[in-house]
Scaffold this active site. Structure first.
Site, PDB file in Angstrom:
ATOM      1  CE  LYS A  16      31.872 -15.452  26.728  1.00 63.34           C
ATOM      2  NZ  LYS A  16      32.517 -15.730  25.599  1.00 63.34           N
ATOM      3  NE  ARG A  59      30.076 -14.231  22.039  1.00 59.61           N
ATOM      4  CZ  ARG A  59      31.279 -13.450  22.139  1.00 59.61           C
ATOM      5  NH1 ARG A  59      32.226 -12.818  21.365  1.00 59.61           N
ATOM      6  NH2 ARG A  59      31.263 -12.863  23.434  1.00 59.61           N
ATOM      7  CD  GLN A  66      37.974 -16.883  18.528  1.00 58.73           C
ATOM      8  OE1 GLN A  66      36.826 -16.965  17.871  1.00 58.73           O
ATOM      9  NE2 GLN A  66      38.135 -17.395  19.614  1.00 58.73           N
ATOM     10  CB  SER A 106      45.772 -10.905  19.864  1.00 57.17           C
ATOM     11  OG  SER A 106      46.876 -11.592  19.465  1.00 57.17           O
ATOM     12  CG  MET A 128      35.244  -9.892  13.465  1.00 56.42           C
ATOM     13  SD  MET A 128      33.739  -8.956  13.904  1.00 56.42           S
ATOM     14  CE  MET A 128      33.247  -9.902  15.085  1.00 56.42           C
ATOM     15  N   GLY A 129      38.907  -8.417  16.151  1.00 54.47           N
ATOM     16  CA  GLY A 129      39.908  -8.803  17.224  1.00 54.47           C
ATOM     17  C   GLY A 129      39.935  -7.707  18.592  1.00 54.47           C
ATOM     18  CB  THR A 130      39.708  -4.002  18.754  1.00 51.37           C
ATOM     19  OG1 THR A 130      41.062  -4.002  17.959  1.00 51.37           O
ATOM     20  CG2 THR A 130      39.871  -2.940  19.792  1.00 51.37           C
ATOM     21  CE  LYS A 142      43.174  -8.003  22.962  1.00 48.95           C
ATOM     22  NZ  LYS A 142      42.473  -9.563  22.948  1.00 48.95           N
TER      23      LYS A 142
END
Ligand code: NAD
Length: 321
Positions: A67, A111, A139, A199, A219-221, A226
């Site tokens: 990707k 995903r 998201q 974020s 799921m953000g890091t 972060k």
């Protein structure tokens, strides 16, 4: 070679297909049948953009590719385009020839939501009834929709730094007939499952905001620096991830490992739970934490699935190369 344009993805890909593709590739990774290649991520020095590649090879599924894309922070304001832009390229692992070029923007959200949904399916308590959300951006809505399908949730509670964004989550909960309530961080103690998708660069969710038995999908890091949760939470939890190397370097576990609170060996690949090599949750009191960093193989898995669907439905464009 096939082209599946971004505009076609919404009518082709389903949450179910994304879930299956991600679950299968996590299992293949745990069996050493699929591996991710080192991630390239560069500041372009142009348009303040971050650009990079995430690639891999799934020998079991015969999917090879990458990707390419990243984040262009001025897209929305200057051009009316979304800031995250990506495209997936698939190659024939037998010959190296290009097989497909697939729009990757919606697929990335699907995903990512599928990864936390897979973690909830395999790690949350079966009797989980209250879903907590931290984060309410682009998201978060995808995360909420996918998470709600994993247990018989009865209500959704949520916190966001920018509370004016929370009605977006309330609308998603309403779609499936569930009540939504905005809560202070302490209110998340009522949750059985908590998804964090912000974020943030500093911990938001502290250890005393989480009750025993909770499953967290963080799921953000996905970048060095972060951070969404208190490292003490990882010290007191069983920690799972998509890819251990990413978890300890760019994922939520980077901080707990750097502080010596947990070791690399404490972080378990979620795929090992899927294949039965690891027991996963061991009691109703245990806190389980999935550190979802996002791997290239997830992108390739959903892209390969969407190419199959597009060809079957006559929506893929064929070009000679
Ligand atoms: P977005 O810009 O649409 O939303 C950002 C969210 O973070 C909002 O809820 C906002 O209120 C909140 N926020 C912003 N600054 C904050 C701060 N300082 N402290 C706490 N909260 C803050 O972004 P998005 O597209 O929803 O992405 C959210 C995060 O998920 C990003 O960090 C992104 O990089 C990450 N992401 C991870 C994966 C993965 O595979 N793990 C995939 C895609 C995106």
């Amino acid at each position: 070679m096939w082209i599946v344009p971004e505009a076609q993805i919404a009518s082709l890909m389903t949450r179910e297909a994304a879930f299956t593709a991600v679950e299968q590739v996590f299992a293949a990774m745990a069996r050493d049948e699929a591996r991710n290649f080192p991630v390239v991520r560069e500041a372009l020095g142009h348009e303040d953009a971050l650009y990079g590649f995430k690639g891999g090879f799934d020998r079991a599924g015969k999917v090879l590719g990458l990707k390419a894309g990243g984040y262009w922070p001025h897209n929305l304001e200057r051009r009316g385009l979304i800031n995250h832009q990506s495209t997936v390229f698939l190659f024939d692992p037998d010959t190296g020839q290009p097989v497909a070029m697939v729009g990757g923007n919606l697929l990335t959200a699907l995903r990512t939501a599928a990864a936390s949904a897979v973690s909830i399916r395999h790690l949350a308590r079966p009797d989980a009834r209250v879903l907590g959300m931290v984060g309410a951006g682009h998201q978060a809505k995808f995360q909420l929709r996918a998470a709600l399908e994993q247990r018989a949730f009865e209500r959704v509670i949520g916190w966001n730094l920018h509370p004016e964004m929370l009605p977006g989550l309330a609308a998603v909960a309403e779609e499936v007939g569930l009540p939504f309530e905005a809560v202070p961080l302490e209110g998340l103690r009522a949750a059985d499952v908590i998804v964090t998708i912000t974020s943030s660069f500093a911990p938001i969710l502290m250890a005393d905001h989480v009750s025993p038995g909770t499953h967290l999908a963080c799921m953000g890091t996905d970048t060095k620096g972060k951070q969404e949760v208190d490292p003490q939470l990882l010290a007191g939890a069983r920690v799972f991830t998509d890819e251990v190397a990413q978890s300890i370097s760019i994922g939520e576990a980077q901080h707990a490992v750097a502080q010596g609170l947990i070791a690399e060996a404490d972080v378990v690949q979620l795929g090992r739970v899927i294949t039965g090599a690891d027991p996963g949750r061991r009691s109703d009191q245990e806190i389980t934490l999935f550190d979802g960093t996002g791997v290239g193989l997830q992108d390739l898995a959903v892209a390969a699935a969407v190419v199959d669907l597009a060809i079957a439905q006559g929506k893929a464009i064929r070009v000679e190369v």
